[in-house]
Design a protein around this motif. Structure first.
Motif, short mmCIF file in Angstrom:
data_model
loop_
_atom_site.label_atom_id
_atom_site.label_comp_id
_atom_site.label_asym_id
_atom_site.label_seq_id
_atom_site.Cartn_x
_atom_site.Cartn_y
_atom_site.Cartn_z
N CYS A 47 14.14 2.89 -0.21
CA CYS A 47 13.75 4.06 0.59
C CYS A 47 13.44 3.68 2.04
CB CYS A 47 12.55 4.75 -0.04
SG CYS A 47 11.02 3.78 -0.01
N GLU A 93 0.82 -1.22 0.00
CA GLU A 93 0.00 0.00 0.00
C GLU A 93 0.85 1.26 0.00
OE1 GLU A 93 -3.03 2.28 3.12
OE2 GLU A 93 -2.60 0.14 3.38
N HIS A 94 1.96 1.27 0.70
CA HIS A 94 2.76 2.48 0.88
C HIS A 94 3.93 2.59 -0.09
CE1 HIS A 94 0.56 2.51 4.73
NE2 HIS A 94 0.78 3.82 4.71
N CYS A 95 4.25 1.55 -0.82
CA CYS A 95 5.41 1.61 -1.72
C CYS A 95 5.08 2.47 -2.95
CB CYS A 95 5.83 0.21 -2.18
SG CYS A 95 7.27 0.27 -3.28
N ARG A 96 5.71 3.63 -3.07
CA ARG A 96 5.42 4.55 -4.18
C ARG A 96 6.10 4.10 -5.47
NH1 ARG A 96 8.42 10.20 -3.30
NH2 ARG A 96 7.59 10.44 -5.39
N PHE A 97 7.00 3.15 -5.38
CA PHE A 97 7.71 2.69 -6.57
C PHE A 97 7.10 1.41 -7.16
CE2 PHE A 97 10.77 5.00 -3.91
CZ PHE A 97 11.09 6.03 -4.79
N GLN A 98 6.00 0.97 -6.57
CA GLN A 98 5.31 -0.24 -7.01
C GLN A 98 6.27 -1.44 -7.08
OE1 GLN A 98 3.59 1.18 -10.73
NE2 GLN A 98 1.70 1.73 -9.66
#
Length: 292
Positions: free
Chosen positions: A96, A76-81
């Motif tokens: 990160c 849910e929180h991983c912005r890099f998919q």
């Protein structure tokens, strides 16, 4: 210890040839190849590698499946998919650490990864620090910083570090230029060459590094060489010299000839004149002389 960086707005302008000639002319300087993405100074200096180390310049997430509660917060929180269907894709992970922070069960952790290797070598002109970034690896700026740190460690009895800087204006260039005493920007006589010169000059000025410029293969387009000279005049940047296009230098490089052979060409003699300008700006009188 004084530090000189030879850089350019893009690759292929001839900065490495200039750097190699300067190393030979200074004779007992420390040299460093900070173009870690595509190093080629070693092709001209023919070094003997004395020491090689792995460089760990990045981190990647690792998941312990036994501890995973399958809550999906990491995805849910991983912005890099980098996490899909609770499976971790290491090629997308940027290290990160958000997944580690949000994981309630402690299943995620970060591990350092090898992103390249550094080398200390010996050349006939002095010690040489260089490196190679792994294909597709991140943190090239960190690797440049490590190369410079190791070069500085080699310079106890030397008074000059000559750095073949990275091209462009990105992180490796910033790491190459920051903290040096003088930057020589190698430009080529083209529209993009003038644009690149302006950009890398902006980087040098941002980090308060004095800059000189020279034009390589200036005779291939005299009109644009004049434009570059006019730009330097407007910007109060000293034009240290112009290097002619010289098939003799290209042939010497192709034969893997010693750098001294490059200096005997027409282009090499022009580079030697530029070195005299750079030396006068950078070094006190009698600090360096060829062969002694």
């Amino acid at each position: 210890m004084r530090q000189l960086v030879i850089t350019s707005g893009k690759g292929g302008t001839g900065k490495t040839t200039v750097a190699a000639c300067f190393v030979a002319l200074s004779w007992r300087s420390v040299c460093a190849d900070a173009d870690v993405d595509a190093p080629n100074l070693h092709l001209l200096l023919h070094p003997k590698v004395l020491e090689e180390r792995e460089f760990r310049g990045a981190k990647t997430a690792v998941k312990n499946e036994e501890l995973c509660a399958r809550c999906g917060k990491c995805e849910e929180h991983c912005r890099f998919q980098a996490i899909r269907g609770l499976a971790l894709d290491p090629f997308r992970c940027e290290g990160c650490g958000v997944c580690v922070h949000v994981c309630p069960s402690g299943a995620m952790r970060l591990e350092e990864v090898v992103t390249g290797r550094t080398m200390i070598s010996r050349t006939r002109y002095g010690p040489f620090a260089h490196a190679l970034l792994n294909i597709g690896a991140e943190a090239s700026g960190k690797l440049v910083t490590e190369v410079r740190r190791r070069a500085e460690g080699l310079g106890q009895s030397e008074s000059l570090v000559i750095i073949d800087g990275a091209p462009g204006i990105g992180c490796p260039v910033i790491a190459s230029v920051t903290g040096t005493d003088l930057a020589l920007i190698v430009a080529e006589p083209s529209v993009s060459g003038l644009h690149d010169l302006a950009r890398v000059l902006g980087v040098a000025r941002h980090f308060q590094v004095e800059a000189l410029a020279c034009i390589n293969k200036h005779d291939l387009c005299p009109e644009l060489s004049e434009e570059i000279a006019a730009f330097c005049s407007r910007e109060n940047v000293e034009l240290a010299g112009k290097i002619p296009f010289d098939p003799g230098l290209v042939e010497a490089v192709r034969r893997s000839a010693p750098v001294e052979a490059l200096l005997e060409t027409r282009a090499g003699r022009a580079i030697e004149e530029i070195w005299e300008v750079v030396k006068a700006r950078l070094l006190p009188p009698k600090s360096f002389c060829r062969g002694g």
